[in-house]
Design an enzyme around this catalytic site. Structure first.
Site, PDB file in Angstrom:
ATOM      1  N   ILE A  56       6.969  -8.488 -17.868  1.00  0.00           N
ATOM      2  CA  ILE A  56       8.376  -8.144 -17.639  1.00  0.00           C
ATOM      3  C   ILE A  56       9.124  -9.406 -17.244  1.00  0.00           C
ATOM      4  O   ILE A  56       8.799 -10.051 -16.245  1.00  0.00           O
ATOM      5  CB  ILE A  56       8.525  -7.109 -16.509  1.00  0.00           C
ATOM      6  CG1 ILE A  56       7.540  -5.965 -16.678  1.00  0.00           C
ATOM      7  CG2 ILE A  56       9.963  -6.617 -16.429  1.00  0.00           C
ATOM      8  CD1 ILE A  56       7.638  -5.248 -17.984  1.00  0.00           C
ATOM      9  N   SER A  57      10.159  -9.754 -18.016  1.00  0.00           N
ATOM     10  CA  SER A  57      10.987 -10.906 -17.686  1.00  0.00           C
ATOM     11  C   SER A  57      12.424 -10.446 -17.436  1.00  0.00           C
ATOM     12  O   SER A  57      12.670  -9.251 -17.256  1.00  0.00           O
ATOM     13  CB  SER A  57      10.923 -11.945 -18.811  1.00  0.00           C
ATOM     14  OG  SER A  57      11.528 -13.150 -18.386  1.00  0.00           O
ATOM     15  N   THR A  67      30.930 -10.541  -5.067  1.00  0.00           N
ATOM     16  CA  THR A  67      30.926 -12.000  -4.903  1.00  0.00           C
ATOM     17  C   THR A  67      32.107 -12.675  -5.595  1.00  0.00           C
ATOM     18  O   THR A  67      32.711 -13.591  -5.058  1.00  0.00           O
ATOM     19  CB  THR A  67      29.613 -12.599  -5.439  1.00  0.00           C
ATOM     20  OG1 THR A  67      29.423 -12.153  -6.783  1.00  0.00           O
ATOM     21  CG2 THR A  67      28.442 -12.149  -4.594  1.00  0.00           C
ATOM     22  N   LYS A 101      12.038 -10.977  -7.330  1.00  0.00           N
ATOM     23  CA  LYS A 101      13.208 -10.925  -8.214  1.00  0.00           C
ATOM     24  C   LYS A 101      14.544 -11.137  -7.506  1.00  0.00           C
ATOM     25  O   LYS A 101      15.583 -11.192  -8.153  1.00  0.00           O
ATOM     26  CB  LYS A 101      13.235  -9.576  -8.932  1.00  0.00           C
ATOM     27  CG  LYS A 101      13.368  -8.381  -7.991  1.00  0.00           C
ATOM     28  CD  LYS A 101      13.369  -7.073  -8.744  1.00  0.00           C
ATOM     29  CE  LYS A 101      13.561  -5.901  -7.790  1.00  0.00           C
ATOM     30  NZ  LYS A 101      13.588  -4.604  -8.497  1.00  0.00           N
ATOM     31  N   LYS A 148      17.913 -13.493 -16.433  1.00  0.00           N
ATOM     32  CA  LYS A 148      18.158 -14.662 -15.572  1.00  0.00           C
ATOM     33  C   LYS A 148      17.258 -15.836 -15.942  1.00  0.00           C
ATOM     34  O   LYS A 148      17.416 -16.943 -15.415  1.00  0.00           O
ATOM     35  CB  LYS A 148      17.976 -14.274 -14.110  1.00  0.00           C
ATOM     36  CG  LYS A 148      19.030 -13.290 -13.615  1.00  0.00           C
ATOM     37  CD  LYS A 148      18.758 -12.823 -12.196  1.00  0.00           C
ATOM     38  CE  LYS A 148      19.867 -11.905 -11.706  1.00  0.00           C
ATOM     39  NZ  LYS A 148      20.000 -10.681 -12.500  1.00  0.00           N
ATOM     40  N   GLU A 208       0.817  -1.217   0.000  1.00  0.00           N
ATOM     41  CA  GLU A 208       0.000   0.000   0.000  1.00  0.00           C
ATOM     42  C   GLU A 208       0.854   1.273   0.000  1.00  0.00           C
ATOM     43  O   GLU A 208       0.484   2.271  -0.620  1.00  0.00           O
ATOM     44  CB  GLU A 208      -0.953   0.005   1.194  1.00  0.00           C
ATOM     45  CG  GLU A 208      -0.253  -0.030   2.552  1.00  0.00           C
ATOM     46  CD  GLU A 208      -1.230   0.070   3.715  1.00  0.00           C
ATOM     47  OE1 GLU A 208      -0.761   0.179   4.852  1.00  0.00           O
ATOM     48  OE2 GLU A 208      -2.446   0.044   3.485  1.00  0.00           O
ATOM     49  N   VAL A 255      22.449  -4.071  -6.913  1.00  0.00           N
ATOM     50  CA  VAL A 255      23.762  -4.013  -6.268  1.00  0.00           C
ATOM     51  C   VAL A 255      24.217  -2.583  -6.003  1.00  0.00           C
ATOM     52  O   VAL A 255      24.966  -2.328  -5.065  1.00  0.00           O
ATOM     53  CB  VAL A 255      24.787  -4.774  -7.141  1.00  0.00           C
ATOM     54  CG1 VAL A 255      25.092  -4.009  -8.429  1.00  0.00           C
ATOM     55  CG2 VAL A 255      26.062  -5.040  -6.380  1.00  0.00           C
ATOM     56  N   ASN A 284      20.040  -6.314 -15.572  1.00  0.00           N
ATOM     57  CA  ASN A 284      19.910  -5.621 -14.302  1.00  0.00           C
ATOM     58  C   ASN A 284      19.570  -4.147 -14.529  1.00  0.00           C
ATOM     59  O   ASN A 284      20.062  -3.522 -15.462  1.00  0.00           O
ATOM     60  CB  ASN A 284      21.215  -5.731 -13.510  1.00  0.00           C
ATOM     61  CG  ASN A 284      21.513  -7.163 -13.127  1.00  0.00           C
ATOM     62  OD1 ASN A 284      21.087  -7.638 -12.095  1.00  0.00           O
ATOM     63  ND2 ASN A 284      22.228  -7.873 -13.981  1.00  0.00           N
ATOM     64  N   VAL A 285      18.735  -3.621 -13.657  1.00  0.00           N
ATOM     65  CA  VAL A 285      18.282  -2.235 -13.787  1.00  0.00           C
ATOM     66  C   VAL A 285      19.011  -1.383 -12.758  1.00  0.00           C
ATOM     67  O   VAL A 285      19.000  -1.687 -11.565  1.00  0.00           O
ATOM     68  CB  VAL A 285      16.759  -2.139 -13.583  1.00  0.00           C
ATOM     69  CG1 VAL A 285      16.300  -0.701 -13.717  1.00  0.00           C
ATOM     70  CG2 VAL A 285      16.043  -3.017 -14.599  1.00  0.00           C
TER      71      VAL A 285
END
Length: 601
Positions: free
Chosen positions: A395-396, A461, A357, A399, A304, A444, A436-437
């Site tokens: 939206i896909s 990583t 996601k 990955k 909300e 990240v 990635n957006v």
């Protein structure tokens, strides 16, 4: 203004008599010729000053344009006076008028430019000003230098220009030397003791900006940019309100131009529904769609607070339009609620942006990924099909290609569901994949920024991990454009350029924050469950070589495992997490078990 009128009147009256004395020192100055000439000069000067708005100019910013106005006023005044002399006394005193013209130009022009010279020289406060190097000696760079030199509030002192145009090098612009090219920035910054660098080239491509920033990053100087052109043109900011270089400037790609006509055809005056409207992508889709003036925009989401936030933003931004902005708090797993929403609003277009996601979180809770990404997609697609929605865009993610994670796998299976519904429905169902957006929730970059603010270290990583990146507005534009291109069943993929090393991204963010990489530090933590070193946008058997739109590709349709997907949806609650995780990942990679039905454990 009255002070200038009085000053000009004194100059006009005195110079004609001074000119007379220079030409003929022994003659009487109070003659009918001098009286007629004085009156003509005085009236002519003020008439033409009024015409050319000489008393409405801000002389502290005087330049060539103002000098031309002064030249015209004085010249036309002398011409009119010559005509009056010819008419009244049948003789033109050419030499007197010529000297008068020169003295007028000198005194009136000098009186105006004296204020600018005084302002620039004595009203500036050069104490503690930061020595600044301007990259770009073109019109934008010149404008920046002029603004800094004329503003007594400026903290930056332009010392030199940098420009790769060899014709400009070793020249002075506004008294500031052009000292070299971009590849000399590091050396020249030290040589000239530069504290600030301003990049003033609006036409830079992302590749060129990266090159310049990399050179600037070798120095200890703070690097900034002039504002974006659209902000300058709309008056939001001035040219000397510099902004820090953002990671979006370095990683974002060149802007893709939209086919405005085709988008308007399927959005304008239509009812548009966006799921996940409070999320990073969903909210930006709402902003972009609103520019095309849909008849009604339905914001559907589970949170909300985020829905309220985007509702208030849109209502403020588009208050002068007739867009009807509606909110609906709903869970995609609530089939009856979705059916009710469809019945009430009868949307023409649906953008399905709602999804889980976060890769590591979904590895730990695979059942939630199934519920939201698969069951939620199936529900919204089914009710859209029943209500004969014209276009449905899901939206896909990259990955979803050869997925190793639960999140990617559930998105790949959601793509299969979408393609299946396209085959059995009159609705055009399509999916859009991208990487990635930048700056989205859970990405990240916000994490890196928090770590830098705390003094480090920045955690990465793996040193070889790479990802595709794009900005939120670009991703949203792709989604909207895909809806216009949709014929049904396609998976649209953006050409995202070259992937970026995450460790390089971390280094850039540290530099952009004004810190030293060695001081902040980078720590490698090891790959997390479900992660891959690199992402793909299409599998080998999906690739179409040609672009169907600039920077947009379309994937080939592969086999759909709808029965197996239905089995997972019907039985996932009876499976333990390890078994469910394996089933989802195997099916997404088309490793189908011999038995058609899942066995409960």
């Amino acid at each position: 203004m009255w002070l200038l009128i009085l000053l000009d009147s004194c100059i006009v009256l005195s110079t004609i008599y001074f000119s007379q004395m220079l030409i003929n020192p022994n003659s009487s100055t109070l003659t009918i010729t001098m009286l007629v000439s004085s009156i003509s000069l005085l009236l002519g000067h003020h008439l033409f000053s009024l015409l050319y708005k000489l008393y409405k100019k801000a002389w502290e910013y005087a330049s060539i344009g103002e000098l031309i106005s002064i030249f015209k006023v004085i010249t036309y005044t002398i011409i009119v006076t010559a005509a009056v002399q010819l008419l009244v006394i049948q003789q033109v005193h050419v030499r007197i008028l010529a000297i008068t013209w020169m003295i007028h130009l000198l005194l009136i022009g000098g009186s105006r430019f004296f204020w600018r010279i005084y302002r620039d020289t004595y009203l500036k406060h050069p104490v503690n000003m930061k020595r600044t190097l301007i990259v770009g000696a073109g019109s934008a760079g010149t404008m920046v230098a002029r603004q800094l030199m004329s503003s007594h509030d400026a903290e930056l002192q332009p010392i030199a220009f940098i420009d790769d145009n060899v014709k400009k090098q070793k020249l002075d612009i506004l008294g500031i030397p052009v000292i070299g090219g971009v590849n000399q920035i590091e050396q020249l910054t030290k040589e000239y003791n530069i504290a600030n660098i301003v990049i003033a080239i609006p036409s830079l491509s992302k590749k060129q900006l990266n090159q310049i920033f990399n050179e600037c990053a070798k120095t200890s100087a703070k690097t900034q940019m002039i504002p974006m052109l659209e902000d300058l043109m709309t008056g939001k900011v001035s040219v000397n309100q510099f902004r820090d270089v953002q990671v979006e400037d370095l990683l974002g790609r060149e802007t893709i131009e939209l086919d405005m006509t085709s988008i308007s055809d399927y959005v304008t005056d239509k009812v548009v529904l966006v799921t996940g409207a409070g999320g990073s992508i969903g909210s930006e889709i709402c902003r972009q769609i609103s520019k095309f003036h849909p008849k009604r925009l339905v914001l559907l989401g589970h949170g909300e607070n985020s829905i309220y936030s985007i509702e208030m933003e849109l209502k403020e931004a588009f208050k002068d339009t007739e867009i009807d902005i509606i909110t609906e708090i709903a869970d995609l797993q609530d089939y009856d609620k979705l059916m009710n929403v469809m019945t009430i609003y009868q949307p023409n277009v649906i953008y399905h942006a709602a999804a889980h996601k976060h890769v590591p979180l979904m590895e730990r809770s695979p059942e939630e990924a199934v519920k939201n990404n698969m069951i939620g997609t199936k529900n919204i697609a089914e009710v859209a099909s029943i209500h004969e929605v014209e276009t449905f865009v899901m939206i896909s993610t990259d990955k979803a290609v050869n997925p190793t994670s639960v999140m990617g796998s559930t998105k790949r299976l959601a793509e299969m569901l979408i393609q299946h519904f396209d085959q059995i429905s009159s609705t055009r169902f399509v999916a859009v994949r991208f990487g990635n957006v930048l700056g989205s929730r859970g990405s990240v970059i916000p994490l890196f920024k928090k770590q830098i603010q705390k003094g480090g270290p920045v955690t990465v990583t793996h040193p070889d991990m790479v990802r595709y990146f794009m900005t939120i507005p670009e991703a949203s534009r792709l989604v909207i454009q895909a809806g216009a291109l949709a014929k049904g069943g396609e998976i649209f993929v953006l050409d995202m350029g070259d992937p970026v090393k995450i460790v390089d991204l971390a280094k850039n963010l540290i530099k952009l924050s004004g810190n030293n990489i060695d001081e902040i530090g980078i720590e490698f933590t090891g790959m997390r469950p479900g992660e891959k070193l690199f992402e793909e946008l299409l599998k080998k058997d999906e690739i179409h070589e040609e672009q169907i739109y600039p920077k947009i590709y379309i994937g080939k349709t592969s086999e759909l495992y709808i029965e197996e997907i239905e089995d997972i949806i019907n039985n996932f609650r009876s499976l333990d997490r390890d078994h469910l995780r394996k089933m989802v990942v195997d099916l997404a990679n088309e490793r189908v078990p011999n038995e058609k039905k899942l066995v409960s454990v």
